[in-house]
Design a protein around this motif. Sequence first.
Motif, PDB file in Angstrom:
ATOM      1  N   ILE A 109       1.076   9.517  40.723  1.00  0.00           N
ATOM      2  CA  ILE A 109       1.286  10.454  41.827  1.00  0.00           C
ATOM      3  C   ILE A 109       0.622   9.886  43.075  1.00  0.00           C
ATOM      4  O   ILE A 109      -0.541   9.482  43.035  1.00  0.00           O
ATOM      5  CB  ILE A 109       0.698  11.838  41.495  1.00  0.00           C
ATOM      6  N   VAL A 110       1.374   9.838  44.161  1.00  0.00           N
ATOM      7  CA  VAL A 110       0.854   9.359  45.444  1.00  0.00           C
ATOM      8  C   VAL A 110       1.328  10.291  46.546  1.00  0.00           C
ATOM      9  O   VAL A 110       2.272  11.061  46.359  1.00  0.00           O
ATOM     10  CB  VAL A 110       1.321   7.907  45.757  1.00  0.00           C
ATOM     11  N   GLY A 111       0.678  10.208  47.684  1.00  0.00           N
ATOM     12  CA  GLY A 111       1.087  11.001  48.836  1.00  0.00           C
ATOM     13  C   GLY A 111       2.113  10.255  49.662  1.00  0.00           C
ATOM     14  O   GLY A 111       2.165   9.031  49.670  1.00  0.00           O
ATOM     15  N   SER A 112       2.941  11.015  50.350  1.00  0.00           N
ATOM     16  CA  SER A 112       3.934  10.435  51.243  1.00  0.00           C
ATOM     17  C   SER A 112       3.958  11.241  52.534  1.00  0.00           C
ATOM     18  O   SER A 112       4.002  12.471  52.502  1.00  0.00           O
ATOM     19  CB  SER A 112       5.317  10.458  50.588  1.00  0.00           C
ATOM     20  N   HIS A 113       3.929  10.539  53.641  1.00  0.00           N
ATOM     21  CA  HIS A 113       3.965  11.196  54.941  1.00  0.00           C
ATOM     22  C   HIS A 113       5.389  11.419  55.417  1.00  0.00           C
ATOM     23  O   HIS A 113       5.600  12.009  56.464  1.00  0.00           O
ATOM     24  CB  HIS A 113       3.190  10.373  55.975  1.00  0.00           C
ATOM     25  N   GLY A 132       8.002  -0.743  41.839  1.00  0.00           N
ATOM     26  CA  GLY A 132       7.491  -1.665  40.838  1.00  0.00           C
ATOM     27  C   GLY A 132       6.937  -0.984  39.609  1.00  0.00           C
ATOM     28  O   GLY A 132       6.461  -1.635  38.694  1.00  0.00           O
ATOM     29  N   ALA A 133       7.032   0.326  39.562  1.00  0.00           N
ATOM     30  CA  ALA A 133       6.417   1.074  38.465  1.00  0.00           C
ATOM     31  C   ALA A 133       7.274   1.026  37.208  1.00  0.00           C
ATOM     32  O   ALA A 133       8.496   1.004  37.276  1.00  0.00           O
ATOM     33  CB  ALA A 133       6.194   2.516  38.885  1.00  0.00           C
ATOM     34  N   HIS A 134       6.589   1.039  36.076  1.00  0.00           N
ATOM     35  CA  HIS A 134       7.255   1.098  34.778  1.00  0.00           C
ATOM     36  C   HIS A 134       7.149   2.506  34.191  1.00  0.00           C
ATOM     37  O   HIS A 134       7.352   2.699  33.000  1.00  0.00           O
ATOM     38  CB  HIS A 134       6.645   0.073  33.825  1.00  0.00           C
ATOM     39  N   CYS A 135       6.807   3.462  35.049  1.00  0.00           N
ATOM     40  CA  CYS A 135       6.693   4.857  34.624  1.00  0.00           C
ATOM     41  C   CYS A 135       7.203   5.723  35.772  1.00  0.00           C
ATOM     42  O   CYS A 135       7.590   5.214  36.817  1.00  0.00           O
ATOM     43  CB  CYS A 135       5.234   5.204  34.276  1.00  0.00           C
ATOM     44  N   ASP A 136       7.189   7.011  35.570  1.00  0.00           N
ATOM     45  CA  ASP A 136       7.629   7.929  36.618  1.00  0.00           C
ATOM     46  C   ASP A 136       6.655   7.887  37.798  1.00  0.00           C
ATOM     47  O   ASP A 136       5.458   7.639  37.619  1.00  0.00           O
ATOM     48  CB  ASP A 136       7.681   9.367  36.099  1.00  0.00           C
ATOM     49  N   VAL A 137       7.194   8.134  38.982  1.00  0.00           N
ATOM     50  CA  VAL A 137       6.386   8.193  40.201  1.00  0.00           C
ATOM     51  C   VAL A 137       6.748   9.470  40.945  1.00  0.00           C
ATOM     52  O   VAL A 137       7.921   9.781  41.115  1.00  0.00           O
ATOM     53  CB  VAL A 137       6.650   6.972  41.118  1.00  0.00           C
ATOM     54  N   LEU A 138       5.719  10.198  41.344  1.00  0.00           N
ATOM     55  CA  LEU A 138       5.922  11.401  42.146  1.00  0.00           C
ATOM     56  C   LEU A 138       5.273  11.181  43.502  1.00  0.00           C
ATOM     57  O   LEU A 138       4.079  10.906  43.577  1.00  0.00           O
ATOM     58  CB  LEU A 138       5.296  12.630  41.470  1.00  0.00           C
ATOM     59  N   ALA A 139       6.079  11.273  44.549  1.00  0.00           N
ATOM     60  CA  ALA A 139       5.559  11.185  45.914  1.00  0.00           C
ATOM     61  C   ALA A 139       5.427  12.602  46.450  1.00  0.00           C
ATOM     62  O   ALA A 139       6.417  13.312  46.609  1.00  0.00           O
ATOM     63  CB  ALA A 139       6.490  10.366  46.794  1.00  0.00           C
ATOM     64  N   VAL A 140       4.206  13.028  46.670  1.00  0.00           N
ATOM     65  CA  VAL A 140       3.929  14.372  47.171  1.00  0.00           C
ATOM     66  C   VAL A 140       3.979  14.336  48.684  1.00  0.00           C
ATOM     67  O   VAL A 140       3.233  13.591  49.325  1.00  0.00           O
ATOM     68  CB  VAL A 140       2.527  14.862  46.689  1.00  0.00           C
ATOM     69  N   ARG A 141       4.881  15.121  49.260  1.00  0.00           N
ATOM     70  CA  ARG A 141       4.990  15.183  50.716  1.00  0.00           C
ATOM     71  C   ARG A 141       3.775  15.895  51.258  1.00  0.00           C
ATOM     72  O   ARG A 141       3.523  17.042  50.906  1.00  0.00           O
ATOM     73  CB  ARG A 141       6.262  15.928  51.102  1.00  0.00           C
ATOM     74  N   VAL A 142       2.996  15.225  52.086  1.00  0.00           N
ATOM     75  CA  VAL A 142       1.797  15.824  52.644  1.00  0.00           C
ATOM     76  C   VAL A 142       2.038  16.228  54.091  1.00  0.00           C
ATOM     77  O   VAL A 142       2.814  15.605  54.797  1.00  0.00           O
ATOM     78  CB  VAL A 142       0.562  14.889  52.539  1.00  0.00           C
ATOM     79  N   LYS A 143       1.350  17.276  54.478  1.00  0.00           N
ATOM     80  CA  LYS A 143       1.398  17.738  55.856  1.00  0.00           C
ATOM     81  C   LYS A 143       0.131  17.254  56.527  1.00  0.00           C
ATOM     82  O   LYS A 143      -0.965  17.471  56.024  1.00  0.00           O
ATOM     83  CB  LYS A 143       1.497  19.253  55.903  1.00  0.00           C
ATOM     84  N   GLU A 144       0.275  16.597  57.664  1.00  0.00           N
ATOM     85  CA  GLU A 144      -0.876  16.074  58.384  1.00  0.00           C
ATOM     86  C   GLU A 144      -1.778  17.224  58.802  1.00  0.00           C
ATOM     87  O   GLU A 144      -1.320  18.254  59.257  1.00  0.00           O
ATOM     88  CB  GLU A 144      -0.426  15.283  59.614  1.00  0.00           C
ATOM     89  N   GLN A 145      -3.090  17.024  58.581  1.00  0.00           N
ATOM     90  CA  GLN A 145      -4.041  18.089  58.903  1.00  0.00           C
ATOM     91  C   GLN A 145      -4.751  17.812  60.186  1.00  0.00           C
ATOM     92  O   GLN A 145      -4.915  16.784  60.657  1.00  0.00           O
ATOM     93  CB  GLN A 145      -5.052  18.229  57.765  1.00  0.00           C
TER      94      GLN A 145
END
Length: 145
Positions: A109-113, A132-145
């Motif tokens: 899981i990583v953040g995405s702007h 490049g991942a060999h597994c699932d990837v979740l990009a969490v949309r982040v809101k700039e604070q």
Amino acid sequence: MNSYQHIIVGVDLSPESHQVIQRAVQIAKNHNAKLLLAHIIEPLAFAYGGDIPMDLTEVQQQLQAQAKTQLHKLAKQFDIAQTQCHLLIGQPAAELHQLATEHNAELIIVGSHGRRGFALILGSTANGVLHGAHCDVLAVRVKEQ
């Protein structure tokens, strides 16, 4: 589909990291999964291409110490054990891939702007992790604070 057992969340230690960790903790709880928290520091030599004729070792060590402190502070806020924190040196996507392989992670899981245009074409950490991942990837949309 099998449930996730090992999840890695990559954070950049920005204020938006809280949003990513909150989502990761929620998913880990839903799947009763082990959660690892990771931050990757690019070596200063990468950032400056070796063009600076000086020894950056001390500066690099200070950056690592500060990052470790911030990472552990974040972990504490979310009740993540320090033993589940990983501070790595290298290229973020490659290090997250390696960590996922070492820990048999099924999800990163990583953040995405949500950048667009040239910022997207030039690439982001989330994009690099995805490709490049060999597994699932979740990009969490982040809101700039």
